[in-house]
Design a protein around this motif. Structure first.
Motif, mmCIF file in Angstrom:
data_model
loop_
_atom_site.group_PDB
_atom_site.id
_atom_site.type_symbol
_atom_site.label_atom_id
_atom_site.label_comp_id
_atom_site.label_asym_id
_atom_site.label_seq_id
_atom_site.Cartn_x
_atom_site.Cartn_y
_atom_site.Cartn_z
ATOM 1 N N VAL A 1 -12.067 -13.421 0.892
ATOM 2 C CA VAL A 1 -10.978 -13.602 -0.064
ATOM 3 C C VAL A 1 -10.960 -12.455 -1.086
ATOM 4 N N LEU A 2 -12.143 -11.982 -1.465
ATOM 5 C CA LEU A 2 -12.182 -10.829 -2.376
ATOM 6 C C LEU A 2 -11.555 -9.607 -1.714
ATOM 7 N N ILE A 3 -11.873 -9.423 -0.428
ATOM 8 C CA ILE A 3 -11.255 -8.307 0.301
ATOM 9 C C ILE A 3 -9.730 -8.489 0.318
ATOM 10 N N ALA A 4 -9.300 -9.737 0.539
ATOM 11 C CA ALA A 4 -7.858 -10.012 0.542
ATOM 12 C C ALA A 4 -7.244 -9.631 -0.801
ATOM 13 N N ALA A 5 -7.960 -9.935 -1.895
ATOM 14 C CA ALA A 5 -7.434 -9.613 -3.231
ATOM 15 C C ALA A 5 -7.284 -8.103 -3.389
ATOM 16 N N ILE A 6 -8.275 -7.359 -2.896
ATOM 17 C CA ILE A 6 -8.196 -5.892 -2.989
ATOM 18 C C ILE A 6 -7.023 -5.378 -2.156
ATOM 19 N N VAL B 1 -4.306 -6.983 -1.352
ATOM 20 C CA VAL B 1 -3.043 -7.330 -2.015
ATOM 21 C C VAL B 1 -2.759 -6.329 -3.131
ATOM 22 N N ASP B 2 -3.806 -5.975 -3.875
ATOM 23 C CA ASP B 2 -3.637 -4.998 -4.954
ATOM 24 C C ASP B 2 -3.156 -3.673 -4.393
ATOM 25 N N GLN B 3 -3.794 -3.217 -3.320
ATOM 26 C CA GLN B 3 -3.402 -1.957 -2.697
ATOM 27 C C GLN B 3 -1.961 -2.045 -2.196
ATOM 28 N N LEU C 1 0.505 -4.056 -3.166
ATOM 29 C CA LEU C 1 1.530 -4.154 -4.208
ATOM 30 C C LEU C 1 1.748 -2.826 -4.921
ATOM 31 N N PHE C 2 0.652 -2.105 -5.191
ATOM 32 C CA PHE C 2 0.766 -0.953 -6.082
ATOM 33 C C PHE C 2 0.598 0.394 -5.394
ATOM 34 N N ARG C 3 0.262 0.390 -4.079
ATOM 35 C CA ARG C 3 0.013 1.666 -3.424
ATOM 36 C C ARG C 3 0.845 1.884 -2.163
ATOM 37 N N THR C 4 1.662 0.911 -1.790
ATOM 38 C CA THR C 4 2.440 1.103 -0.557
ATOM 39 C C THR C 4 3.933 0.985 -0.856
ATOM 40 N N ARG C 5 4.696 1.516 0.089
ATOM 41 C CA ARG C 5 6.133 1.466 -0.018
ATOM 42 C C ARG C 5 6.641 0.019 -0.012
ATOM 43 N N GLY C 6 6.068 -0.785 0.916
ATOM 44 C CA GLY C 6 6.478 -2.190 1.023
ATOM 45 C C GLY C 6 6.254 -2.938 -0.280
ATOM 46 N N GLY C 7 5.089 -2.695 -0.875
ATOM 47 C CA GLY C 7 4.774 -3.366 -2.129
ATOM 48 C C GLY C 7 5.696 -2.916 -3.250
ATOM 49 N N PHE C 8 5.995 -1.627 -3.242
ATOM 50 C CA PHE C 8 6.919 -1.091 -4.252
ATOM 51 C C PHE C 8 8.289 -1.758 -4.125
ATOM 52 N N GLU C 9 8.718 -1.925 -2.868
ATOM 53 C CA GLU C 9 10.018 -2.572 -2.641
ATOM 54 C C GLU C 9 10.025 -4.000 -3.189
ATOM 55 N N LEU C 10 8.922 -4.712 -2.917
ATOM 56 C CA LEU C 10 8.828 -6.087 -3.424
ATOM 57 C C LEU C 10 8.959 -6.103 -4.942
ATOM 58 N N ARG C 11 8.223 -5.202 -5.598
ATOM 59 C CA ARG C 11 8.239 -5.211 -7.055
ATOM 60 C C ARG C 11 9.602 -4.777 -7.594
ATOM 61 N N ALA C 12 10.210 -3.824 -6.905
ATOM 62 C CA ALA C 12 11.542 -3.380 -7.329
ATOM 63 C C ALA C 12 12.536 -4.536 -7.242
ATOM 64 N N VAL C 13 12.456 -5.270 -6.131
ATOM 65 C CA VAL C 13 13.347 -6.418 -5.956
ATOM 66 C C VAL C 13 13.068 -7.468 -7.030
ATOM 67 N N GLY C 14 11.792 -7.625 -7.368
ATOM 68 C CA GLY C 14 11.426 -8.609 -8.380
ATOM 69 C C GLY C 14 11.935 -8.241 -9.756
ATOM 70 N N LEU D 1 -0.221 -17.325 -13.200
ATOM 71 C CA LEU D 1 0.362 -17.090 -14.525
ATOM 72 C C LEU D 1 -0.659 -16.520 -15.487
ATOM 73 N N VAL D 2 -1.826 -17.178 -15.546
ATOM 74 C CA VAL D 2 -2.862 -16.719 -16.469
ATOM 75 C C VAL D 2 -3.357 -15.340 -16.020
ATOM 76 N N GLY D 3 -3.415 -15.110 -14.712
ATOM 77 C CA GLY D 3 -3.836 -13.813 -14.188
ATOM 78 C C GLY D 3 -2.743 -12.771 -14.228
ATOM 79 N N ARG D 4 -1.608 -13.098 -14.791
ATOM 80 C CA ARG D 4 -0.478 -12.198 -14.967
ATOM 81 C C ARG D 4 -0.051 -11.531 -13.669
ATOM 82 N N SER D 5 -0.125 -12.282 -12.572
ATOM 83 C CA SER D 5 0.315 -11.800 -11.258
ATOM 84 C C SER D 5 -0.359 -10.497 -10.860
ATOM 85 N N ASN D 6 -1.553 -10.282 -11.389
ATOM 86 C CA ASN D 6 -2.312 -9.080 -11.070
ATOM 87 C C ASN D 6 -3.556 -9.533 -10.298
#
Lengths: 293, 362
Positions: B213-218, B220-222, B224-237, B297-302
């Motif tokens: 699960v820790l690997i999964a968290a890493i 997800v971080d990569q 969201l913040f390091r790929t085109r797909g993740g950028f698209e998600l955040r842009a849409v959000g 929420l408490v983790g601020r979606s990070n």
């Protein structure tokens, strides 16, 4: 004939908590505040009603205490979402968790039990052998539950307050220019929705003469489903409540026959709600300002 | 999330952004401590003693800490699930059902595999099943939103009930061991307990799922913040209309976000099924899905914040058991609600205060 009478009586009994909660939920949603809170309001109302009846010995006082409990939770939700502009979905979930947590805590604290309260005075609904009418009139919350939906429809469509509620839920900016106090109307609508849904919860604990942990058992969400399936109209939401209750009754009465697995009957309200949202049978369109600040 | 606040992003300083991320959880913590004090005083106990007992029973000994880690593992998954949705501007309230589906998916594959299957093959297959089962449940509201505009808050809630009823039906018809609510034990795919490597964790349920699960968290971080797909998600959000104009398919991004979200929640199922009991049981993680909303929420979606918040809520949950002698453990159920309510109320408030202080500076 006897079977039909029994079926109708049981359907009404199951429908009453849905009707109260849906009537309250419609009010809040038409004022623009999302009603994910109904479950928590019901559970809180069921608990405070039991408490009131326990200490006073009168189920009537119990019902009033149920209303008071709902008013408190409703006001809390209103303060969070209106004064502090908290996300309405998040606040709703918090209210539900708070309902579960506080009732468990005080159940343990006051009655030293993690499952149920002692037996308290309640409204007995009469025995199943008594006739339909007298049996149902034994519990005053049953006729009240049937009347509450038309009452809310009247409030919403025939009174100045209802007009303001609808204006605030559709176009708050326009309502402001007409001199409507948006904040005040929303506070009133949400507090009222808490009181009404809590009466649905009070019906549960006073009907069973005790409070059991988690006794709202998802009924608040079925009421929410009825609101959406009824397209945010009180009468149609009320009919949806009756329909969902009838399906549940049918499932209970057919239980011995194993005709349809009970789990599939349980799914009916939720599946229908999704179908209504998708628009296969006429699109369900929410109030325009629902969930917005 | 209000659109107006999002357009302010370029004008916010680094300091403001840190304040905006960190202040609301601190406010929520403070409010919940005060509420906790009141609930403790209502029983006639001393808050200090109760909080000390809570810490001793959780972080103070290996067993308690192991239980915290175990609970935090599931909560990290559901928290990540909600966080990915929120990043795309979607509210996934369906983690409850997705988590259960993931658990059953892992168990079904574990039951289907032969008893001698090597762990290196079996465990990943079971995890894949958990991801797919949860992802499938998340895919549905994604499509409903993208194609028909059905709001995901409602559809995910409704799907929770539908999925749980469906799982209950499959269990009752064939899978259930008579007189119980669980399947028979899986043949392959079981994960090691942490106690295998660190004997002091003996008896606690913490297991190798934690690392996965820790690997999964890493990841997800990569993502969201390091790929085109993740950028698209955040842009849409942040601004769906602007994203659409920039050539991003908003509908597809929604479907992708909710599918990933569901898969992450589903992954949480391995913690109980592969790591702890080695069977699927109805209601094995009731509440963890809803609590995932609090965690996100408490983790601020990070992702890092989600892990920390999961540890916090797991401590609260395990701490309830530790203090039961002094205060009813049900107190922590109420505190969870308080934390979420305080969090929800303080996020916009802090944002507004920061905005007005900016105006004052100018």
């Amino acid at each position: 004939m006897n079977w039909i009478t029994a079926f109708l009586a049981q359907t009404l009994r199951i429908a009453v908590p849905y009707l109260f909660a849906a009537a309250g939920g419609v009010l809040a949603e038409r004022a623009g505040i999302i009603s994910l809170t109904l479950e928590g309001f019901m559970l809180g109302g069921a608990f405070t009603a039991m408490l009131g009846s326990y200490y006073s010995g009168s189920p009537w006082i119990g019902a009033l205490c149920g209303i008071a409990g709902g008013l408190v939770l409703g006001t809390l939700h209103a303060i969070a979402t209106i004064r502090f502009k908290a996300d309405q979905v998040v606040s709703g979930i918090a209210i539900n968790l708070l309902g579960v947590g506080l009732t468990r805590y005080f159940l343990k604290l006051i009655f030293d039990s993690s499952s149920n309260s002692p037996r308290v005075p309640g409204f007995s609904a009469g025995t199943s052998s008594s006739s339909l009418v007298t049996g149902l009139l034994h519990n005053p919350l049953i006729p009240l539950g049937l009347l509450i939906v038309p009452a809310v429809a009247w409030l919403l469509y025939r009174t100045p307050f209802g007009l303001r509620v609808r204006a605030v839920g559709e176009h708050p900016e326009a309502a402001v220019t007409l001199g409507v106090r948006v904040t005040r109307v929303r506070y009133a609508a949400v507090a009222l929705s808490g009181a009404l849904a809590a009466l649905g919860g009070a019906y549960l604990s006073l009907d069973q003469h005790q409070f059991t942990d988690g006794m709202s058992a998802g009924r608040g969400f079925i009421a929410l489903a009825a609101i959406i399936f009824g397209r945010w109209d009180p009468m149609r939401a009320g009919l949806a409540c009756l329909f969902f209750a009838a399906a549940e009754t049918l499932q209970i009465q057919l239980q011995g026959m194993q005709a349809i697995p009970s789990q599939f009957v349980q799914m009916i309200p939720y599946v229908l709600t999704i179908i209504a949202l998708v628009g296969l049978v006429g699109r369900a369109v929410p109030p325009a300002a629902l969930g917005r600040e | 999330m209000s659109d107006a606040a999002q357009t302010l992003i370029p004008t916010r300083t680094m300091r403001d952004r840190i304040f905006e991320a960190v202040l609301p959880p601190l406010v929520a913590l403070l409010v919940s401590i005060v509420a906790g004090d009141l609930l403790i005083l209502a029983v006639g106990q001393s808050p200090g003693a109760v909080y000390r007992l809570m810490l001793e029973g959780t972080w103070g000994n290996a067993y308690g800490f192991g239980q915290v880690l175990y609970k935090a593992t599931t909560l990290t998954c559901t928290g990540l699930a909600v966080a990915v949705g929120l990043r795309a501007g979607l509210f996934n309230i369906g983690a409850e059902g997705q988590l259960a589906a993931g658990g059953l998916g892992a168990a079904l594959v574990g039951l289907a595999l032969p008893a001698g299957a090597p762990a290196l093959v079996a465990a990943p297959l079971c995890m894949l099943a958990a991801l797919c089962a949860g992802g499938a449940v998340g895919f549905v509201p994604g499509v409903l939103r993208a194609k028909w505009g059905a709001h995901e808050v409602i559809t995910t809630i409704m799907l929770n009930f539908i999925v749980l009823a469906f799982l209950s039906w499959t269990m009752s018809t064939q899978l259930r061991v008579p007189e119980t609510l669980h399947t028979s034990a899986i043949h392959a795919g079981a994960l090691q307990r942490l106690a295998t490597w660190l004997p002091s964790f003996h008896g606690s349920a913490a297991n190798a799922s934690l690392m996965i699960v820790l690997i999964a968290a890493i990841l997800v971080d990569q993502y969201l913040f390091r790929t085109r797909g993740g950028f698209e998600l955040r842009a849409v959000g942040l601004q769906p209309d602007a994203a659409e104009n920039a050539g991003i398919s908003v509908g597809r991004a929604w479907i992708r976000a909710l599918t990933i979200s569901g898969a992450l929640a589903g992954l949480g199922g391995i913690n109980f099924v592969l790591g702890y009991e080695h069977y699927y049981e109805e209601g094995f993680a009731t509440g963890a899905g809803f609590l995932g909303i609090a965690v996100a929420l408490v983790g601020r979606s990070n992702p890092l914040g989600v892990v920390l918040a999961a540890l916090f809520f797991a401590t609260l949950s395990q701490g309830g058991l530790a203090i039961n002698a002094l205060v009813p453990k049900q107190m922590v159920d109420a505190l969870q609600g308080v934390v979420i309510l305080a969090m929800a109320a303080s996020v916009p408030e802090v944002r507004r205060l920061l905005a007005s202080s900016r105006k004052g500076v100018r």
